[in-house]
Enzyme design. Structure first.
Site, short mmCIF file in Angstrom:
data_model
loop_
_atom_site.label_atom_id
_atom_site.label_comp_id
_atom_site.label_asym_id
_atom_site.label_seq_id
_atom_site.Cartn_x
_atom_site.Cartn_y
_atom_site.Cartn_z
N GLU A 197 0.79 -1.34 -0.04
CA GLU A 197 0.07 0.08 -0.06
C GLU A 197 0.86 0.95 -0.09
O GLU A 197 1.69 1.30 0.83
CB GLU A 197 -0.79 0.01 1.35
CG GLU A 197 -2.10 -0.87 1.30
CD GLU A 197 -2.85 -0.27 2.49
OE1 GLU A 197 -2.51 0.81 3.05
OE2 GLU A 197 -3.77 -1.11 2.92
N THR A 198 0.63 2.12 -0.86
CA THR A 198 1.51 3.47 -1.02
C THR A 198 0.64 4.46 -1.81
O THR A 198 0.00 4.06 -3.05
CB THR A 198 2.87 3.66 -1.25
OG1 THR A 198 3.37 4.85 -0.76
CG2 THR A 198 3.07 3.24 -2.47
#
EC number: 3.2.1.-
Length: 378
Positions: free
Chosen positions: A316-317
């Protein structure tokens, strides 16, 4: 370690990394904000992968570093990281051979030890993107809506899902292209085996195990204070056993935040490669256009914490398009675009972007931004 670009970082030799703050995103049955801190020192490390090398200033975890986890309802205090001291990244070719980051390092988890599945970057510019099957009111999206939305994500090689509810695995298997794979998730660790049975049924009816890139058991459980590393080990072992019985032989991981892994390096032993979430926005001292350098640094920190034995994938980013500012981190659509562009440029091949569309079913969350991370939403 898998990099799209090979990068040289310079960091002040005497810099001392200040404590980091990280918060996690809400998913179904998850509503808590978490503050985890660690103390690090900066060392210079050179790693190689095939005929290319990467030299970077990587913070090493001090031996006396301890875990500090507190669950509360207030946003954590924000502290600067060494990212501010990192010079602009520049890509360069190299013919120097090195092996420090080789995925052939031995590990106890399985035959997949240290390795992440091979694959490049599609036209989306990153390894993959996360996807939620929930409608604005928290119900399940229709199969036709999922198909329409997945069609917009054809440029990504990997679609990350968090669970098996809402028939999401079946719907995405039907909607994705033949070359795309699913990063599947078993979110509810109280029913791992039954979750895997549901996953296996979906795969059997709508595809094959070749369509599954990785299976994750749990998401940010240590960061949330919901599990200890030893519990994660048990969860992953249960998941791996059930998956093997169902015919799956690919990688199995447990996703947590980068800071949870740095604080708890035992986690490195349980996953087949390191799958970690990292958001520059929550740092509060990183502007959007520097997100890529910041994310790459967290990849390097996790790799170092794991002794160079495990490849690292950011699972996740991203950056919010609306909400309140967090220090110099300002939510806006233009800043989101700048952050995503920076991430793609610096480490796109090692990153799954968060997220495809806004999650209006969520609570407002920290900085009133939790709903608005959708890259393809207006």
């Amino acid at each position: 370690m898998l990099f799209k670009s090979f990068v040289t970082f310079t960091v002040l030799a005497n810099a001392l990394a200040a404590p980091l703050a990280h918060q996690h995103h809400q998913h179904k049955e998850e509503k808590r904000a978490v503050h985890v801190v660690t103390t690090t020192n900066v060392v210079v490390v050179t790693i190689g992968n095939g005929d290319q090398t990467t030299t970077f200033a990587a913070p090493s975890v001090a031996a006396e570093s301890s875990v500090s986890v507190s669950v509360n309802t207030e946003p954590p205090q924000n502290h600067p990281t060494t990212t501010q001291d990192v010079a602009s990244a520049s890509t360069y070719p190299s013919s120097t051979d090195g092996s420090a980051a080789s995925s052939s390092a031995a590990a106890s988890s399985s035959s997949q030890a240290g390795s992440e599945p091979s694959g490049g970057v599609g036209s989306g510019g990153a390894k993959g993107i996360t996807y939620s099957p929930y409608s604005d009111n928290g119900g399940c999206k229709s199969e036709s809506q999922i198909a329409s939305e997945i069609a917009q994500l054809s440029g990504f090689d990997v679609i990350r899902l968090y669970g098996v509810d809402c028939s999401q695995v079946e719907a995405v298997l039907k909607a994705k292209t033949s070359s795309q794979k699913i990063f599947a998730g078993i979110f509810d660790v109280s029913s791992i085996t039954s979750g895997i049975e549901s996953l296996a049924e979906a795969v059997k009816s709508c595809g094959s195990w070749d369509d599954i890139y990785t299976v994750s058991i749990g998401n940010e459980l240590v960061n949330a204070g919901s599990a200890t590393p030893s519990q994660i080990k048990a969860y992953v072992e249960e998941g791996r056993k059930a998956l093997k019985a169902a015919g799956y032989t690919g990688p199995v991981v447990s996703v947590d935040t980068f800071i949870a892994v740095i604080n708890n390096p035992d986690l490195c032993d349980y996953s087949d490669y390191m799958a970690v979430n990292a958001h520059a926005f929550f740092d509060g001292h990183v502007v959007a256009e520097n997100s890529g350098a910041w994310v790459l640094q967290q990849i390097q920190r996790v790799w170092t914490a794991c002794g160079g034995k495990k490849n690292v994938l950011i699972t996740e980013t991203g950056w919010p398009s609306r909400g309140d500012s967090n220090g110099v981190a300002v939510p806006s659509k233009s800043n989101q675009q700048a952050a995503i562009s920076s991430i793609k440029s610096s480490c796109g091949a090692s990153a799954i972007l968060f997220t495809a569309f806004n999650d209006l079913w969520k609570a407002d969350g920290p900085y009133n931004a939790e709903k608005y991370w959708g890259i393809y939403s207006n």
